[in-house]
Design an enzyme around this catalytic site. Structure first.
Site, PDB file in Angstrom:
ATOM      1  N   GLU A  62     149.930  44.947  38.753  1.00  0.00           N
ATOM      2  CA  GLU A  62     149.288  44.134  39.268  1.00  0.00           C
ATOM      3  C   GLU A  62     148.010  44.690  40.087  1.00  0.00           C
ATOM      4  O   GLU A  62     148.195  45.916  40.694  1.00  0.00           O
ATOM      5  CB  GLU A  62     149.589  42.939  40.155  1.00  0.00           C
ATOM      6  CG  GLU A  62     150.838  42.085  39.397  1.00  0.00           C
ATOM      7  CD  GLU A  62     150.327  40.682  38.673  1.00  0.00           C
ATOM      8  OE1 GLU A  62     149.435  40.172  39.168  1.00  0.00           O
ATOM      9  OE2 GLU A  62     150.813  40.610  37.532  1.00  0.00           O
ATOM     10  N   LYS A  69     157.019  33.883  39.663  1.00  0.00           N
ATOM     11  CA  LYS A  69     157.635  33.578  38.475  1.00  0.00           C
ATOM     12  C   LYS A  69     159.077  32.811  38.584  1.00  0.00           C
ATOM     13  O   LYS A  69     159.265  31.893  37.643  1.00  0.00           O
ATOM     14  CB  LYS A  69     158.092  34.994  37.752  1.00  0.00           C
ATOM     15  CG  LYS A  69     156.920  35.746  36.960  1.00  0.00           C
ATOM     16  CD  LYS A  69     157.054  37.144  36.592  1.00  0.00           C
ATOM     17  CE  LYS A  69     155.657  37.385  36.092  1.00  0.00           C
ATOM     18  NZ  LYS A  69     155.795  39.009  35.951  1.00  0.00           N
ATOM     19  N   GLY A  90     152.566  45.280  29.422  1.00  0.00           N
ATOM     20  CA  GLY A  90     151.687  44.867  30.457  1.00  0.00           C
ATOM     21  C   GLY A  90     150.604  44.104  29.905  1.00  0.00           C
ATOM     22  O   GLY A  90     150.530  42.862  29.282  1.00  0.00           O
TER      23      GLY A  90
END
Lengths: 353, 353
Positions: free
Chosen positions: B210, B225, B326
C-alpha cells in the site's frame, strides 16, 4: 413470499431436501425472505401433490415404512408426468432422481415440461446435462428460465461460483478436480489397508455411493462432472461420451503402496483444458503429493483447481465435514441453488404470493 | 450496450483498470455483451471527463509523464466532486483512491453523491467500508443500488462468492484468511534469509505494498479485511477499531527460524468468529504447517478458510499467479465486479444505450 417446489426423486438427496425443508423452513424464511413449500414429490412408486404444501415428515415416513411418497395419504396423483407438475403449481422443478446416462429419462421429459410451464430448474441429476446440454440450455434461454446445477458437480463445492462469477474477465485455461466422493472413500479405505470391497461398503454406508456403484468406480460419474464443469468453464457442449475415462476398479493394493512410499496418494481426477479452441476432457487416476491442493484431501473431501489466465490457480476445497457428505451435502446444495434463484429473481421482495 | 464508468484514484489499481479497459474492451463486449467506457477519471491532481469515453492510453501517458490524468488534454474538470460524477454521466462509480482509515474522504462523500445520482458502486478502497459500513449499506438499499467490493478483501479471492452464494443455507461459524499481500511477501523474504527491509522493498517492487506501508506491516489492512469479511459473513457491522490487531513489524529472524525448524511458516492471519451472537475479529501472526491450506501459500499468494455448519471447511486460495498480483489483480477484480453487476442488472441484454 411462498416459493413452490416440485421434486422428482426421493432417495438420499430427495429425502435430504425434505428433511432440510421440514427443519429449516422458518429459518430460511427469516434469513432469505421466502417460504419454501414442497408442493409435489415423486418417486418410482408414484407421487404426492398439494399446492398448499406437503408435510415433509409424512412423506419421509411413507417412504421409509411403505417405500414410496405416494403412500403418504396426502393429495396424490398416480401418474408422474406433466400432470404432476401442473398440479403442483410449482415455481421451481427439482430433478433429483437417480442419474441415468442412457436417455436421462424420465428427468429429461419432465424438465422440458417444467420449462414449458414457466418453471425454473434446479438439477441434482446429471443425465440431461451430459446427454442434451445444448438443447437444455437453449430451451431454458428461449423461455427466459434459469437452470441451476451446482448439486451435480462435487456438491457443495463452489465451482459454478468460480466459473460464472469469480473468474469473469479472466480466461480459464483448464481445471482439475477431485469430484467423485465414492472413489475418494474407496481409495482412502485402501490406503488404510482395507480391501476394495470394504471401501465400496464404506461409501455406501456414508450415503455417498450412487445407486449403481459402476457409475462411480468406472469413472462415469467423474466423467459426467468433467463434461459439466468444462461446459461451464469453456462454453463448450461436451457430452459424457466425449470424456476420456479411467476408473478405479483396476487399482491394486500394490499401486496404493507404491504411491504411499513416495508420500503421495492416488486420486481420481476429472480434468479438462482448452487448447487451440478445442476442449479436451479426461478422467484419470493420478498420484498427488501431501502439499498438493488436491493431494491433501482425505476420505470424501473434494476439491477443484482452476487455472485462469493471467491470475493463476484458483483452488476451492471442502474438508472436515464431520460426515455431512453425500446426500445431505447435495441436498444443501439444491437448496442453495433454490435460495440464490429466489434472490436473483427478486422473489424475496417483490413477487406476489 | 454501453456502461459508463467514473473512477477516482489512478495509482496501481486505477492504472490497471485503465490498461485492462484499453486492452480488453472489445473482448469484454464480445464475451459479456457490454461496452465499458471510462467516462471520468480523477486523481489528486484533478480529473478528466468525457461522457463519450476517455482514451485510456492518453490518461496513462499523462499520469506517467505529467503526474495526473488532468494533464491528458481530454475534456476536463478541475474540481473533483459531485460535478465530476454528474459530468461523467456514469452508471457505475469505481472508488479506487488510496485507502484512508481516518475519515475515508474524499471517497465517502463521492460514494454518497454517486448513490444519490443513481449510480451503482464498485469499491477497491476500504475506508468507507470499515468506517461507515451500516450507513453505506443502508443508503445503497434505500436507493436500490448495489455496492460491490470484492476488490477490497484479498483480490482476486472469491470470498464474497462464498459468503453470499455458495454458503447460502449454511451457518458460517468463522473464518481465517491470509489476505495481506505485503505481509506475505515480507515474511517470505525473511524465510529466504533476507532482512525485513529487503522484504518491504520486494513488496513495493511487486506493486503490492500500500502507499503507506504502515497500514500493511502494522496489520491495519488485514484488520480492515477481517472486519469487511466478518460483516459479509455474519451480517455484523464491525469497524476497523473493533478488530484486535497484531502486525509483523516485531517479527525477528529468530521467530522465522523457530517456525522453519518445525516445518512451519509464519502467516499474518485475519480471523473472525461468532459465539453466542457476538462477532469477534482479530489479526494475528500464526505458525502454519506445510499441509495446512493457508500454510501452503508462498510469496504473495492468498487464501481463506470458512467454517460452515454443518458442511465443513470451505477453502479458497489463489496461487502461482506468475507475478500478476497487487494492483493488476485488484484491477481484474474491480472489472469482475463491474461485469457481474452488468449481468445482474440485465444491462447486457435489455438496457437502452
Amino acid at each position: 413470499v411462498d416459493v413452490r417446489l416440485a421434486m422428482t426423486g426421493f432417495g438420499n438427496v430427495g429425502q435430504g431436501v425434505a428433511q432440510l425443508l421440514a427443519e429449516h423452513r422458518d429459518e430460511y424464511k427469516a434469513r432469505y425472505g421466502v417460504r419454501l413449500l414442497l408442493t409435489g414429490a415423486a418417486d418410482r412408486g408414484g407421487a404426492a401433490v398439494d399446492p398448499a404444501g406437503l408435510d415433509e415428515r409424512t412423506l419421509l415416513r411413507a417412504k421409509q415404512e411403505r417405500g414410496s411418497v405416494s403412500a403418504s395419504g396426502q393429495e396424490q396423483t398416480g401418474v408422474v408426468g406433466e400432470e404432476f407438475l401442473v398440479n403442483s403449481r410449482a415455481n421451481v422443478f427439482i430433478e433429483a432422481a437417480s442419474t441415468n446416462f442412457v436417455d436421462a429419462e424420465p428427468g429429461w421429459s419432465l424438465i422440458r415440461s417444467a420449462l414449458s410451464l414457466d418453471m425454473d430448474i434446479v438439477m441434482a441429476s446429471k443425465g440431461a446435462l451430459v446427454l442434451y446440454y445444448s438443447e437444455l440450455m437453449e430451451l431454458a434461454r428461449s423461455r427466459g428460465k434459469t437452470v441451476a446445477y451446482s448439486a451435480t458437480i462435487g456438491a457443495p463445492l463452489p465451482i459454478l461460483e468460480l466459473t460464472n462469477r469469480a473468474l469473469v474477465g479472466t480466461t480459464i485455461l483448464g481445471f482439475e478436480g477431485v469430484l467423485n466422493g465414492t472413489s475418494n472413500v474407496i481409495l482412502q479405505a485402501m490406503i488404510e489397508g482395507n480391501s476394495y470391497d470394504d471401501g465400496v461398503r464404506a461409501a455406501q454406508e456414508l450415503g455417498i455411493a450412487e445407486t449403481d456403484p459402476t457409475l462411480d468406480v468406472d469413472g462415469w460419474d467423474a466423467a459426467a462432472k468433467a463434461a459439466i464443469v468444462a461446459n461451464a468453464a469453456f462454453g463448450s457442449a461436451l457430452g459424457i461420451e466425449d470424456v476420456v475415462r479411467q476408473g478405479i476398479r483396476g487399482i491394486t493394493p500394490e499401486d496404493i503402496q507404491a504411491a504411499t512410499r513416495e508420500g503421495s496418494t492416488l486420486k481420481l481426477v476429472s480434468t479438462a483444458s482448452r487448447r487451440d479452441g478445442v476442449v479436451v476432457a479426461e478422467v484419470r487416476v493420478e498420484r498427488r503429493g501431501p502439499t498438493d491442493p488436491l493431494g491433501r484431501l482425505r476420505g470424501p473431501e473434494m476439491g477443484v483447481v482452476m487455472h485462469a489466465d493471467p491470475l493463476g490457480d484458483f483452488t476451492a476445497t471442502v474438508e472436515n465435514s464431520g460426515g455431512v457428505t453425500g446426500g445431505i451435502a447435495t441436498a444443501f446444495t439444491v437448496l442453495r441453488d433454490v435460495l440464490n434463484l429466489a434472490r436473483s429473481q427478486g422473489w424475496n421482495s417483490s413477487r406476489p404470493a
